[in-house]
Design a protein around this motif. Structure first.
Motif, short mmCIF file in Angstrom:
data_model
loop_
_atom_site.label_atom_id
_atom_site.label_comp_id
_atom_site.label_asym_id
_atom_site.label_seq_id
_atom_site.Cartn_x
_atom_site.Cartn_y
_atom_site.Cartn_z
N LEU A 32 -29.87 17.88 -15.37
CA LEU A 32 -29.94 16.44 -15.64
C LEU A 32 -29.96 15.63 -14.35
CD1 LEU A 32 -27.32 16.29 -18.56
CD2 LEU A 32 -29.82 16.28 -18.76
N HIS A 33 -29.30 16.15 -13.31
CA HIS A 33 -29.21 15.43 -12.04
C HIS A 33 -29.43 16.41 -10.89
CE1 HIS A 33 -27.54 11.90 -14.12
NE2 HIS A 33 -26.87 12.78 -14.84
N ASN A 34 -30.08 15.95 -9.85
CA ASN A 34 -30.32 16.75 -8.66
C ASN A 34 -29.18 16.51 -7.68
OD1 ASN A 34 -31.19 17.82 -6.18
ND2 ASN A 34 -33.34 17.50 -6.70
N ALA A 35 -28.21 17.44 -7.66
CA ALA A 35 -27.01 17.26 -6.85
C ALA A 35 -27.34 17.17 -5.37
CB ALA A 35 -26.03 18.40 -7.10
N GLU A 36 -28.26 17.99 -4.90
CA GLU A 36 -28.61 17.98 -3.49
C GLU A 36 -29.22 16.64 -3.08
OE1 GLU A 36 -31.33 20.53 -0.26
OE2 GLU A 36 -31.18 21.16 -2.36
N ALA A 37 -30.09 16.09 -3.92
CA ALA A 37 -30.70 14.79 -3.62
C ALA A 37 -29.66 13.67 -3.65
CB ALA A 37 -31.82 14.49 -4.61
N ILE A 38 -28.70 13.77 -4.57
CA ILE A 38 -27.62 12.77 -4.63
C ILE A 38 -26.80 12.79 -3.36
CG2 ILE A 38 -25.43 12.22 -5.77
CD1 ILE A 38 -26.71 13.09 -8.41
N VAL A 39 -26.47 14.00 -2.89
CA VAL A 39 -25.69 14.15 -1.66
C VAL A 39 -26.42 13.52 -0.47
CG1 VAL A 39 -24.84 15.82 0.02
CG2 VAL A 39 -24.42 16.18 -2.41
N CYS A 70 -18.56 23.13 -10.68
CA CYS A 70 -18.38 21.70 -10.97
C CYS A 70 -19.74 21.03 -11.19
CB CYS A 70 -17.63 21.03 -9.82
SG CYS A 70 -15.91 21.58 -9.62
N VAL A 71 -20.70 21.35 -10.32
CA VAL A 71 -22.03 20.75 -10.43
C VAL A 71 -22.67 21.15 -11.75
CG1 VAL A 71 -24.36 20.77 -9.47
CG2 VAL A 71 -22.39 20.54 -7.95
N ARG A 72 -22.59 22.42 -12.12
CA ARG A 72 -23.22 22.90 -13.36
C ARG A 72 -22.58 22.28 -14.60
NH1 ARG A 72 -23.02 28.91 -10.77
NH2 ARG A 72 -24.94 28.75 -9.52
#
Length: 360
Positions: A111-118, A354-356
């Motif tokens: 649903l969300h790109n964690a790496e891009a958010i970071v 946590c991310v998953r």
């Protein structure tokens, strides 16, 4: 009629040249003065210490001089305002319709790109916090007035962060995207448990563990200890509003390592709420990379934390490495008038589980 000349040059021509030269020097002077004033204001802003203005009133509630003191939350008289940062549109949450959690692999359609958010978040936050790198007090005092702009970045603002307020405090949480036991640990709980009850209604498999030195029992918590956390097992002095050095007012404590390792006894804390009446919990030594949680094999996915103005050094010791490690993003900052209490939310964007569970 004699026509006077000055060094064989026309006088009117020299006059115009002089005026032009004068205007040039005048403009240079003005611009130089403006630059000097801006530099002076910048230096004063960076070195600003809010404690200086409140020194006269610090004798009334100066708990920083005695770090082993603890004040009852109900005696503090402080209420945090509600944040003005809007949440993204949230769809109705239906826990029963979620799939079981499989946290061993990444979702094929996150649903969300964690790496891009970071990358987006810390590009914003690093530049803001750079100015306070040598000024912990200034960082804490200015926290709610600066870092909030990073909440509004495109990807960060899309995180489905939900508000759970009880009229006194405002907690934040990202709800899981799959079915799995979710654990809440509250350090410094309160009789007002509206936030906990709302979470329990949404999450069917919800475990609660709490501590507070001023309450024998709070029914919203399955496991509850009437203690404050400490670096050792010695008692903590409770600050009395009339006699802050009264010897009779002590509260029981539990060693912070023993509490998390034995009393909590889980390897994943989904939500950790830290309030000032938690005691002397050294969160700056637990939440960072290679910190105490990591040594115990404990991961923490979300944190709501409230910091007193006397904890600026501890807060700086936590945030400065976090910016370098890029493990947590911090959102929804707010503070009481005068900066007595500052509150913020942290989301773990580095731990795969946590991310998953919360972003994928």
């Amino acid at each position: 009629m004699v026509s006077y000349q000055l060094l064989n040059n026309d006088f009117s021509t020299n006059t115009e040249k002089f005026k032009e030269f004068y205007r040039y020097r005048k403009s240079v002077f003005y611009y130089s003065a403006i630059i000097i004033v801006l530099i002076f204001l910048s230096i004063n802003f960076l070195s600003y210490n809010p404690e200086d203005e409140e020194l006269s009133s610090s004798s009334e509630h100066n708990y920083g001089e005695h770090p082993r003191n603890i004040i009852a939350e109900q005696e503090s008289g402080q209420k945090l305002p509600f944040t003005t940062t809007p949440s993204p549109p949230l769809i109705p949450y239906k826990y029963d319709e979620l799939p079981p959690c499989d946290l061993t692999t990444d979702s094929p359609k996150p649903l969300h790109n964690a790496e891009a958010i970071v990358n987006e978040f810390f590009k914003c936050a690093s530049m803001i916090l750079l100015r306070f790198s040598m000024n912990p007090q200034g960082m804490l005092f200015n926290w709610p007035y600066t870092i909030y702009v990073c909440d509004e970045e495109d990807l960060t603002s899309g995180i489905p962060l939900r508000s759970f307020d009880n009229g006194q405090k405002q907690y934040w949480a990202v709800l899981p995207n799959c079915q799995e036991k979710t654990t809440l640990v509250t350090l410094g709980a309160n009789e007002n448990t509206k936030s906990e009850e709302e979470l329990k209604d949404l999450l069917k498999d919800f475990a609660t563990i709490g501590t507070d030195p001023f309450h024998e029992r709070i029914n919203a918590y399955e496991k509850f200890n009437q203690v404050a956390l400490s670096t050792d097992n010695n008692k903590l002095l409770m600050t009395d509003s009339n006699d802050k050095y009264a010897d009779k007012n002590y509260v029981a404590t539990i060693n912070q390592h023993t509490f998390f390792n034995e009393t909590v006894g889980v390897k994943k804390i989904d939500m950790l709420w830290i309030n000032p009446n938690a005691g002397n919990f050294e969160y700056e030594k637990y939440l960072n990379k290679d910190g105490e949680f990591e040594k115990m094999g404990v991961k923490v996915c979300q944190v709501n934390i409230e910091i007193t103005k006397n904890d600026a050094e501890k807060w700086s010791k936590l945030i400065t490495p976090l910016v370098q490690e890029k493990r947590f993003i911090f959102m929804r900052p707010m503070a009481t008038e005068g900066g007595e209490l500052t509150r913020t939310y942290l989301l773990n964007v580095a731990d795969p589980e946590c991310v998953r569970k919360y972003l994928q």
